[in-house]
Design a protein around this motif. Structure first.
Motif, PDB file in Angstrom:
ATOM      1  N   TRP A 254     -11.598   6.262   3.842  1.00 40.22           N
ATOM      2  CA  TRP A 254     -10.688   6.739   2.794  1.00 40.22           C
ATOM      3  C   TRP A 254      -9.803   7.917   3.209  1.00 40.22           C
ATOM      4  CZ3 TRP A 254     -10.639   3.482  -1.257  1.00 40.22           C
ATOM      5  CH2 TRP A 254     -11.770   2.669  -1.444  1.00 40.22           C
TER       6      TRP A 254
ATOM      7  N   HIS B 122     -15.962   3.135  -5.523  1.00 36.41           N
ATOM      8  CA  HIS B 122     -14.810   3.855  -4.991  1.00 36.41           C
ATOM      9  C   HIS B 122     -13.519   3.071  -5.247  1.00 36.41           C
ATOM     10  CE1 HIS B 122     -17.617   5.973  -1.902  1.00 36.41           C
ATOM     11  NE2 HIS B 122     -17.624   6.589  -3.061  1.00 36.41           N
ATOM     12  N   GLY B 123     -12.396   3.731  -4.958  1.00 34.29           N
ATOM     13  CA  GLY B 123     -11.109   3.057  -5.132  1.00 34.29           C
ATOM     14  C   GLY B 123     -10.688   3.070  -6.592  1.00 34.29           C
TER      15      GLY B 123
ATOM     16  N   TYR C 219      -6.250   3.792   4.105  1.00 36.23           N
ATOM     17  CA  TYR C 219      -6.259   3.902   5.562  1.00 36.23           C
ATOM     18  C   TYR C 219      -7.709   3.942   6.038  1.00 36.23           C
ATOM     19  CZ  TYR C 219      -1.269   4.993   5.605  1.00 36.23           C
ATOM     20  OH  TYR C 219       0.095   4.918   5.482  1.00 36.23           O
TER      21      TYR C 219
ATOM     22  N   VAL D   4       6.182   2.870   0.471  1.00 35.27           N
ATOM     23  CA  VAL D   4       5.142   1.837   0.593  1.00 35.27           C
ATOM     24  C   VAL D   4       5.155   1.196   1.978  1.00 35.27           C
ATOM     25  CG1 VAL D   4       5.166   1.295  -1.873  1.00 35.27           C
ATOM     26  CG2 VAL D   4       6.619  -0.018  -0.301  1.00 35.27           C
ATOM     27  N   VAL D   5       4.023   0.550   2.286  1.00 37.08           N
ATOM     28  CA  VAL D   5       3.832  -0.130   3.571  1.00 37.08           C
ATOM     29  C   VAL D   5       3.389  -1.569   3.302  1.00 37.08           C
ATOM     30  CG1 VAL D   5       2.537  -0.099   5.744  1.00 37.08           C
ATOM     31  CG2 VAL D   5       3.062   2.047   4.579  1.00 37.08           C
TER      32      VAL D   5
ATOM     33  N   HIS E  45      -7.833  -1.191   0.827  1.00 37.84           N
ATOM     34  CA  HIS E  45      -7.676  -0.215  -0.262  1.00 37.84           C
ATOM     35  C   HIS E  45      -7.152   1.137   0.209  1.00 37.84           C
ATOM     36  CE1 HIS E  45     -10.163  -3.055  -2.417  1.00 37.84           C
ATOM     37  NE2 HIS E  45     -11.128  -2.886  -1.548  1.00 37.84           N
TER      38      HIS E  45
ATOM     39  N   ARG F  91      -8.494  -6.212  -4.541  1.00 41.67           N
ATOM     40  CA  ARG F  91      -7.520  -5.129  -4.337  1.00 41.67           C
ATOM     41  C   ARG F  91      -7.232  -4.379  -5.631  1.00 41.67           C
ATOM     42  NH1 ARG F  91      -2.482  -6.288  -2.802  1.00 41.67           N
ATOM     43  NH2 ARG F  91      -2.107  -4.535  -1.426  1.00 41.67           N
TER      44      ARG F  91
ATOM     45  N   GLY G 189     -11.405  -2.281  -5.773  1.00 36.35           N
ATOM     46  CA  GLY G 189     -12.039  -1.473  -4.734  1.00 36.35           C
ATOM     47  C   GLY G 189     -13.231  -2.229  -4.191  1.00 36.35           C
TER      48      GLY G 189
ATOM     49  N   ASN H  69       0.865  -1.182   0.000  1.00 44.64           N
ATOM     50  CA  ASN H  69       0.000   0.000   0.000  1.00 44.64           C
ATOM     51  C   ASN H  69       0.902   1.232   0.000  1.00 44.64           C
ATOM     52  OD1 ASN H  69      -1.740  -2.203   1.446  1.00 44.64           O
ATOM     53  ND2 ASN H  69      -3.190  -0.654   0.749  1.00 44.64           N
ATOM     54  N   ALA H  70       0.492   2.251  -0.735  1.00 45.90           N
ATOM     55  CA  ALA H  70       1.262   3.496  -0.783  1.00 45.90           C
ATOM     56  C   ALA H  70       1.228   4.158   0.590  1.00 45.90           C
ATOM     57  CB  ALA H  70       0.682   4.430  -1.835  1.00 45.90           C
ATOM     58  N   LEU H  71       2.356   4.680   1.017  1.00 46.03           N
ATOM     59  CA  LEU H  71       2.439   5.258   2.361  1.00 46.03           C
ATOM     60  C   LEU H  71       1.457   6.404   2.566  1.00 46.03           C
ATOM     61  CD1 LEU H  71       3.794   5.678   5.148  1.00 46.03           C
ATOM     62  CD2 LEU H  71       5.430   7.180   3.980  1.00 46.03           C
ATOM     63  N   LEU H  72       1.373   7.331   1.647  1.00 46.08           N
ATOM     64  CA  LEU H  72       0.591   8.543   1.889  1.00 46.08           C
ATOM     65  C   LEU H  72      -0.898   8.354   1.643  1.00 46.08           C
ATOM     66  CD1 LEU H  72       2.965  11.270   0.424  1.00 46.08           C
ATOM     67  CD2 LEU H  72       2.708  10.521   2.793  1.00 46.08           C
ATOM     68  N   GLU H  73      -1.257   7.657   0.559  1.00 46.61           N
ATOM     69  CA  GLU H  73      -2.681   7.513   0.230  1.00 46.61           C
ATOM     70  C   GLU H  73      -3.265   6.194   0.709  1.00 46.61           C
ATOM     71  OE1 GLU H  73      -0.357   7.849  -2.220  1.00 46.61           O
ATOM     72  OE2 GLU H  73      -0.450  10.017  -2.557  1.00 46.61           O
ATOM     73  N   GLY H  74      -2.421   5.200   0.931  1.00 46.85           N
ATOM     74  CA  GLY H  74      -2.930   3.885   1.307  1.00 46.85           C
ATOM     75  C   GLY H  74      -3.332   3.025   0.122  1.00 46.85           C
ATOM     76  N   ASP H  75      -3.257   3.579  -1.104  1.00 47.78           N
ATOM     77  CA  ASP H  75      -3.642   2.836  -2.318  1.00 47.78           C
ATOM     78  C   ASP H  75      -2.854   1.549  -2.489  1.00 47.78           C
ATOM     79  OD1 ASP H  75      -4.853   5.180  -2.858  1.00 47.78           O
ATOM     80  OD2 ASP H  75      -4.117   5.342  -4.924  1.00 47.78           O
ATOM     81  N   VAL H  76      -3.493   0.589  -3.129  1.00 49.36           N
ATOM     82  CA  VAL H  76      -2.780  -0.643  -3.502  1.00 49.36           C
ATOM     83  C   VAL H  76      -1.830  -0.333  -4.655  1.00 49.36           C
ATOM     84  CG1 VAL H  76      -3.059  -2.962  -4.433  1.00 49.36           C
ATOM     85  CG2 VAL H  76      -4.699  -2.077  -2.751  1.00 49.36           C
TER      86      VAL H  76
ATOM     87  N   PRO I 296      10.591   2.104   2.658  1.00 46.91           N
ATOM     88  CA  PRO I 296       9.543   2.432   3.626  1.00 46.91           C
ATOM     89  C   PRO I 296       9.031   3.864   3.488  1.00 46.91           C
ATOM     90  CG  PRO I 296      11.690   2.446   4.691  1.00 46.91           C
ATOM     91  CD  PRO I 296      11.896   1.902   3.300  1.00 46.91           C
TER      92      PRO I 296
END
Lengths: 105, 555
Positions: free
Chosen positions: B95, A93-94, B52, A59-60, B50, A84, A87, A13-20, A56
């Motif tokens: 989200w 969404h997603g 946080y 990504v997380v 998907h 994933r 969404g 998951n992206a660190l800032l947005e949380g996106d896959v 790090p």
């Protein structure tokens, strides 16, 4: 005798947005599963995972997810990984929302 | 409602400032994810499938219009225009972006709210009967005690690193609407010889190993509450298994130790602790109680209510299902269903949150409650105002007349959001509600509790559903197990597995067969599903679920 290695992609998951996100062969993090590097060799997969875990700041929770070759690139095998890529199923969404937006004329 | 004093305000603000700095350090590389994760969890921030997710506590489910409007603002500004109310009286935003979370927490602090201890191995949001302070069957309002517990447990230095999470529920009514026996500690307000106290239940929990809590103290004088709860936590903190996550909850500790031995340890610790409590807590409780003074209810004719019932069948149907007896006969408790057929259980849009806030302000003494059943409650509405309230709800898509019926489903977020889930819950709930709406059967079926969890952690309380559905991953395919006969009330029971699971595209049909079996076997329209199940046992229901097996036995 060792079991045959099933192909994988590196996902996180992206660190800032949380996106896959998925690790590509040219070291980018893509939002699209089909752009991921399909890892068919176990030793190479482990190295690519280490490479992901060494970022790090971007990504997380990087891990190896099963995948298979498809017409447009790697496709998910397990339903969790398929969700994933899209969404949730109750709202558009997603990623599916972004997909819809990018298809707009 | 409790109002933050200067201490609370300072504490919550400092916590936000601290977390803001932690987020900055995570982003600039000063903290690794391993270092950051426990810090974000302590502040309610999860990383889900998907995105946080921020889980915000709604202590004992109580809100006012100002807080509800702020939740709407947060959903609109930093999320996607809705919030999800959970089975533990929290709200989740699905989200948020990492950088925005400190601002969201500051916005919560502006209205006396926070996300502290909504995750992690600590004492979680204290939950209570959602009809507290209004119900006709209540001994006393449990919320002042719940608030006392919230303050005592928040940042309690001894209990920040428990073996596992710890959940406390409290009810002031003999009719248990707070699922107290499925909690680590369940408190029931009781009286003995005219003196108020608690029946204390310990060691309950759902999840992988469902256990009903057992009575550890049948009567605890009111003033002994905090030292006694502290004694339980203290014994658990020492004995609880830290070597195995699946054996770490107090339910396992009580089983491994034995109830009698566990009780003796708690009583010994209580004897040590009791003298240290010199009454400051009781003085503070009296101050809290003043904040929960009952609203001054107005007198007046209820004729508009009776007229609307006589003249408007839609209003009548809604008032049959969505109203509960208030302690004042001229008033009613209104349950606003967040279970419109085909929608996501527990979700409310920003507009809906604002409509509910407006209604609470205009007609409900500015009080709102969130139930563990994922609905919203207006606890004090004069009956004369009900037709107007209903009309406003209807215009906002909030007048679904299904509370307590088969479409009033509890469902966890499941694999549509949750990183732990093994299958989806939401679309199953949507499809079951839509099916019974199409069949026009749900009013005929009558009261029933259907609960769905998307993994064995059982956030959807499936073990205590009359019908429970558990979504699993079976060899890479979603599979749904059915349990029957569970009950989350004062007659609590853990449901029994009916047999092999059903595929995603089979589960709705299976539930329909189950319900037809009930309709065929009930002795009258008055006999509910659970009563029929208790009278007949599982056999006729299993036969309906697995007709091919019944055929095989007959052959």
């Amino acid at each position: 005798m060792s079991r045959q290695f099933t192909p994988k992609v590196v996902t996180a998951n992206a660190l800032l947005e949380g996106d896959v996100v998925y690790l590509t062969a040219d070291d980018r993090w893509s939002r699209h599963h089909h752009e991921a590097e399909l890892l068919e060799d176990e030793a190479h997969a482990e190295i690519r995972l280490l490479h992901a875990q060494g970022q790090p700041d971007r990504v997380v929770g990087a891990y190896l997810a099963e995948a298979r070759a498809g017409a447009a690139g790697p496709e998910p095998v397990h339903f969790r990984e398929a969700f994933r890529t899209r969404g949730p199923s109750n709202y558009p969404h997603g990623k599916q929302e972004e997909g819809a937006a990018s298809r707009r004329p | 409602m409790y109002r933050y004093d200067e201490f609370d305000e300072t504490f919550v603000r400092n916590r936000v400032a601290q977390f803001r700095a932690q987020v900055e350090r995570r982003i600039d590389g000063g903290l690794t994810e391993d270092e950051f994760k426990p810090l974000r969890l302590m502040n309610g921030l999860y990383l889900q499938l998907h995105a946080y997710m921020l889980r915000v506590a709604i202590p004992y489910g109580t809100l006012d219009s100002r807080k509800m409007r702020q939740l709407a603002m947060i959903a609109e500004r930093w999320d996607k225009g809705y919030g999800h109310f959970t089975t533990r009286q929290n709200i989740q935003f699905n989200w948020p972006r990492l950088r925005d979370v400190p601002d969201m927490l500051d916005a919560l602090a502006d209205v006396g709210m926070h996300a502290i201890q909504t995750s992690g191995n600590c004492v979680r949001n204290v939950t209570a009967d959602h009809f507290a302070g209004a119900a006709a069957d209540e001994i006393a309002d449990p919320r002042p005690v719940a608030e006392l517990l919230r303050q005592w447990s928040t940042d309690h230095p001894e209990f920040q690193f428990l073996p596992r999470k710890f959940k406390i529920a409290i009810t002031g009514s003999p009719n248990d609407r707070a699922v107290t026996r499925a909690h680590d500690i369940g408190l029931r307000m009781v009286e003995r010889d005219g003196a108020p106290g608690f029946e204390v239940v310990a060691g309950g929990g759902l999840g992988r190993t469902p256990v009903l809590g057992q009575v550890i103290r049948d009567f605890l004088p009111r003033a002994d509450l905090l030292p006694y709860v502290e004694a339980i936590l203290s014994v658990y903190n020492e004995l609880g298994r830290r070597d195995n996550k699946y054996k770490a909850r107090i339910k396992i500790t009580v089983q491994e130790t034995g109830l009698e031995a566990f009780r003796a340890l708690v009583e010994a610790r209580f004897a040590e602790l009791r003298g240290e409590w010199e009454g400051a807590d009781q003085a503070w409780l009296a101050r809290i109680e003043a904040d929960f003074a009952p609203p001054s209810l107005r007198r007046g004719s209820t004729a508009p209510y009776e007229d609307a019932r006589a003249g408007d069948p839609v209003f009548r149907a809604w008032s049959d299902t969505n109203l509960t007896a208030h302690r004042d006969p001229d008033h009613a408790i209104v349950t606003i269903s967040l279970k419109a057929h085909g929608e996501t259980p527990g979700d409310a849009t920003t507009e809906q949150m604002r409509v509910m806030a407006d209604l609470a302000e205009a007609y409900g003494h500015d009080e709102l409650r969130i139930s563990h059943e994922q609905n919203v409650i207006l606890p004090h509405v004069h009956k004369a105002d009900l037709p107007r309230v209903h009309a406003v709800l209807k215009s906002a898509g909030l007048a679904t007349a299904n509370v307590g019926l088969i479409s009033d489903i509890i469902a966890c977020p499941g694999m549509d959001y949750c990183a732990l889930a093994t299958a989806r819950s939401i679309p199953v709930a949507q499809a079951i509600a839509a099916r019974f709406d199409e069949l026009k059967l749900e009013h005929d079926i009558g009261p029933i509790k259907l609960k769905i969890s998307g993994c064995i952690n059982a956030c959807g309380h499936h073990h205590v559903g009359h019908i429970g559905i558990l979504g699993l991953d079976r060899a890479g395919v979603e599979n749904y197990q059915i349990t029957l006969g569970g009950d989350g009330t004062e007659t609590a029971a853990i449901g029994t597995r009916a047999g092999k699971g059903f595929a995603y595209d089979e589960i709705v049909d299976a539930i329909e067969r189950l319900i037809h079996a009930y309709l065929a076997h009930r002795d009258s329209a008055e006999e509910t599903f659970i009563d029929t199940y208790r009278r007949l046992g599982p056999a006729p229901f299993k036969a309906a679920l697995y007709p091919e097996e019944a055929d095989r036995h007959a052959a």
